[in-house]
Design a protein around this motif. Structure first.
Motif, PDB file in Angstrom:
ATOM      1  N   TRP A 110      34.870  40.449  49.257  1.00 17.42           N
ATOM      2  CA  TRP A 110      36.121  40.597  49.998  1.00 17.42           C
ATOM      3  C   TRP A 110      37.134  39.522  49.599  1.00 17.42           C
ATOM      4  CZ3 TRP A 110      37.113  45.007  52.046  1.00 17.42           C
ATOM      5  CH2 TRP A 110      36.081  45.801  52.540  1.00 17.42           C
ATOM      6  N   ILE A 111      36.669  38.305  49.405  1.00 13.24           N
ATOM      7  CA  ILE A 111      37.556  37.224  48.981  1.00 13.24           C
ATOM      8  C   ILE A 111      38.057  37.492  47.562  1.00 13.24           C
ATOM      9  CG2 ILE A 111      37.709  34.741  48.495  1.00 13.24           C
ATOM     10  CD1 ILE A 111      37.618  35.413  51.480  1.00 13.24           C
ATOM     11  N   SER A 112      37.183  38.004  46.700  1.00 16.24           N
ATOM     12  CA  SER A 112      37.599  38.347  45.332  1.00 16.24           C
ATOM     13  C   SER A 112      38.693  39.411  45.346  1.00 16.24           C
ATOM     14  CB  SER A 112      36.408  38.847  44.516  1.00 16.24           C
ATOM     15  OG  SER A 112      35.471  37.818  44.332  1.00 16.24           O
ATOM     16  N   LEU A 113      38.513  40.409  46.202  1.00 15.63           N
ATOM     17  CA  LEU A 113      39.543  41.454  46.312  1.00 15.63           C
ATOM     18  C   LEU A 113      40.846  40.891  46.872  1.00 15.63           C
ATOM     19  CD1 LEU A 113      37.452  44.496  47.558  1.00 15.63           C
ATOM     20  CD2 LEU A 113      38.498  44.176  45.305  1.00 15.63           C
ATOM     21  N   LEU A 114      40.747  40.017  47.858  1.00 18.45           N
ATOM     22  CA  LEU A 114      41.950  39.392  48.413  1.00 18.45           C
ATOM     23  C   LEU A 114      42.649  38.550  47.351  1.00 18.45           C
ATOM     24  CD1 LEU A 114      43.791  38.740  50.827  1.00 18.45           C
ATOM     25  CD2 LEU A 114      42.227  36.856  51.372  1.00 18.45           C
ATOM     26  N   ARG A 115      41.888  37.778  46.593  1.00 12.98           N
ATOM     27  CA  ARG A 115      42.453  36.958  45.520  1.00 12.98           C
ATOM     28  C   ARG A 115      43.159  37.845  44.491  1.00 12.98           C
ATOM     29  NH1 ARG A 115      37.984  33.908  43.753  1.00 12.98           N
ATOM     30  NH2 ARG A 115      37.384  35.733  42.577  1.00 12.98           N
ATOM     31  N   ASN A 116      42.531  38.963  44.128  1.00 13.84           N
ATOM     32  CA  ASN A 116      43.150  39.879  43.180  1.00 13.84           C
ATOM     33  C   ASN A 116      44.406  40.518  43.754  1.00 13.84           C
ATOM     34  OD1 ASN A 116      41.135  39.264  41.408  1.00 13.84           O
ATOM     35  ND2 ASN A 116      40.354  41.338  41.207  1.00 13.84           N
ATOM     36  N   ALA A 117      44.382  40.837  45.042  1.00 19.15           N
ATOM     37  CA  ALA A 117      45.574  41.420  45.673  1.00 19.15           C
ATOM     38  C   ALA A 117      46.733  40.432  45.656  1.00 19.15           C
ATOM     39  CB  ALA A 117      45.255  41.848  47.109  1.00 19.15           C
ATOM     40  N   ILE A 118      46.450  39.177  45.929  1.00 18.54           N
ATOM     41  CA  ILE A 118      47.496  38.150  45.888  1.00 18.54           C
ATOM     42  C   ILE A 118      48.015  37.990  44.466  1.00 18.54           C
ATOM     43  CG2 ILE A 118      47.952  35.673  46.158  1.00 18.54           C
ATOM     44  CD1 ILE A 118      45.941  35.786  48.552  1.00 18.54           C
ATOM     45  N   LEU A 119      47.105  37.963  43.498  1.00 13.87           N
ATOM     46  CA  LEU A 119      47.499  37.844  42.097  1.00 13.87           C
ATOM     47  C   LEU A 119      48.331  39.058  41.672  1.00 13.87           C
ATOM     48  CD1 LEU A 119      47.239  35.987  39.658  1.00 13.87           C
ATOM     49  CD2 LEU A 119      45.119  37.152  39.084  1.00 13.87           C
ATOM     50  N   LEU A 120      47.945  40.239  42.118  1.00 14.53           N
ATOM     51  CA  LEU A 120      48.735  41.439  41.834  1.00 14.53           C
ATOM     52  C   LEU A 120      50.137  41.328  42.422  1.00 14.53           C
ATOM     53  CD1 LEU A 120      46.362  44.511  42.238  1.00 14.53           C
ATOM     54  CD2 LEU A 120      47.799  43.973  40.282  1.00 14.53           C
ATOM     55  N   TYR A 121      50.222  40.857  43.661  1.00 10.00           N
ATOM     56  CA  TYR A 121      51.529  40.684  44.294  1.00 10.00           C
ATOM     57  C   TYR A 121      52.412  39.738  43.478  1.00 10.00           C
ATOM     58  CZ  TYR A 121      55.183  39.040  47.360  1.00 10.00           C
ATOM     59  OH  TYR A 121      56.406  38.699  47.852  1.00 10.00           O
ATOM     60  N   LEU A 122      51.851  38.606  43.067  1.00  5.98           N
ATOM     61  CA  LEU A 122      52.620  37.631  42.295  1.00  5.98           C
ATOM     62  C   LEU A 122      53.121  38.246  40.991  1.00  5.98           C
ATOM     63  CD1 LEU A 122      50.388  34.429  42.709  1.00  5.98           C
ATOM     64  CD2 LEU A 122      52.459  35.019  43.988  1.00  5.98           C
ATOM     65  N   CYS A 123      52.222  38.916  40.281  1.00  3.26           N
ATOM     66  CA  CYS A 123      52.599  39.508  38.996  1.00  3.26           C
ATOM     67  C   CYS A 123      53.634  40.621  39.160  1.00  3.26           C
ATOM     68  CB  CYS A 123      51.364  40.047  38.273  1.00  3.26           C
ATOM     69  SG  CYS A 123      50.222  38.766  37.719  1.00  3.26           S
ATOM     70  N   ILE A 124      53.435  41.468  40.165  1.00  5.52           N
ATOM     71  CA  ILE A 124      54.393  42.556  40.397  1.00  5.52           C
ATOM     72  C   ILE A 124      55.759  41.993  40.776  1.00  5.52           C
ATOM     73  CG2 ILE A 124      54.974  44.453  41.977  1.00  5.52           C
ATOM     74  CD1 ILE A 124      51.953  45.137  41.988  1.00  5.52           C
ATOM     75  N   ASP A 125      55.791  40.977  41.629  1.00  5.85           N
ATOM     76  CA  ASP A 125      57.063  40.377  42.035  1.00  5.85           C
ATOM     77  C   ASP A 125      57.808  39.788  40.833  1.00  5.85           C
ATOM     78  OD1 ASP A 125      58.950  39.780  44.110  1.00  5.85           O
ATOM     79  OD2 ASP A 125      58.330  37.675  43.969  1.00  5.85           O
ATOM     80  N   VAL A 126      57.082  39.092  39.970  1.00  2.18           N
ATOM     81  CA  VAL A 126      57.715  38.532  38.774  1.00  2.18           C
ATOM     82  C   VAL A 126      58.206  39.657  37.867  1.00  2.18           C
ATOM     83  CG1 VAL A 126      57.337  37.170  36.673  1.00  2.18           C
ATOM     84  CG2 VAL A 126      56.417  36.372  38.860  1.00  2.18           C
TER      85      VAL A 126
END
Length: 146
Positions: A110-126
């Protein structure tokens, strides 16, 4: 907004660099992780993934072709997240192997998925909010310098 995008790009780049360096410490361990996911015939992808992570990390930190690198990073993280979901649900993999032998960075699925979701958000925003630049004929030169 520019400072926010630079910060997000730096954070995402740092995660890619840490992950790439951690996997590069012991590529055979990462090859075993790929096999645990049920993809033992794709063992040759281990060094390719490591090089891609290091390249994307440096490019994001140095803001080289930021929009393009953020788009590629988004696709990369989305694909690896799908692979992790498959491994977790179908192969009973509980450690994503994101940080190689650095076990202190291991976490629950679950933490791995949350970390990936945050990383996805950062990349998509950029990716979405970085203004389009004119076509850079020096893309190959810039990319080769890394």
């Amino acid at each position: 907004m520019k400072k926010r995008l630079e910060l997000y790009s730096f954070i995402a780049g740092a995660v890619f660099l840490i992950s790439g360096f951690a996997k590069a410490i012991d590529t055979s361990l990462f090859t075993q992780t790929i096999a645990e996911y049920g993809f033992s015939n794709l063992w040759f992808m281990a060094p390719i993934i490591i090089i891609a992570e290091l390249y994307l990390g440096l490019a994001l930190i140095l803001n080289l072709n930021q929009r393009l690198m953020a788009a590629i990073s988004t696709l990369f993280v989305a694909a690896l997240t799908c692979v992790f979901l498959y491994g977790w649900l179908a192969q009973d993999v509980t450690d994503c192997g994101c940080f190689g032998p650095m076990t202190f960075l291991s976490s629950s699925p679950w933490i791995s998925l949350l970390r990936n979701a945050i990383l996805l958000y950062l990349c998509i925003d950029v990716w979405v909010n970085t203004p389009r630049e004119p076509i850079n004929n020096n893309l190959l030169i810039n990319s080769t310098l890394i």
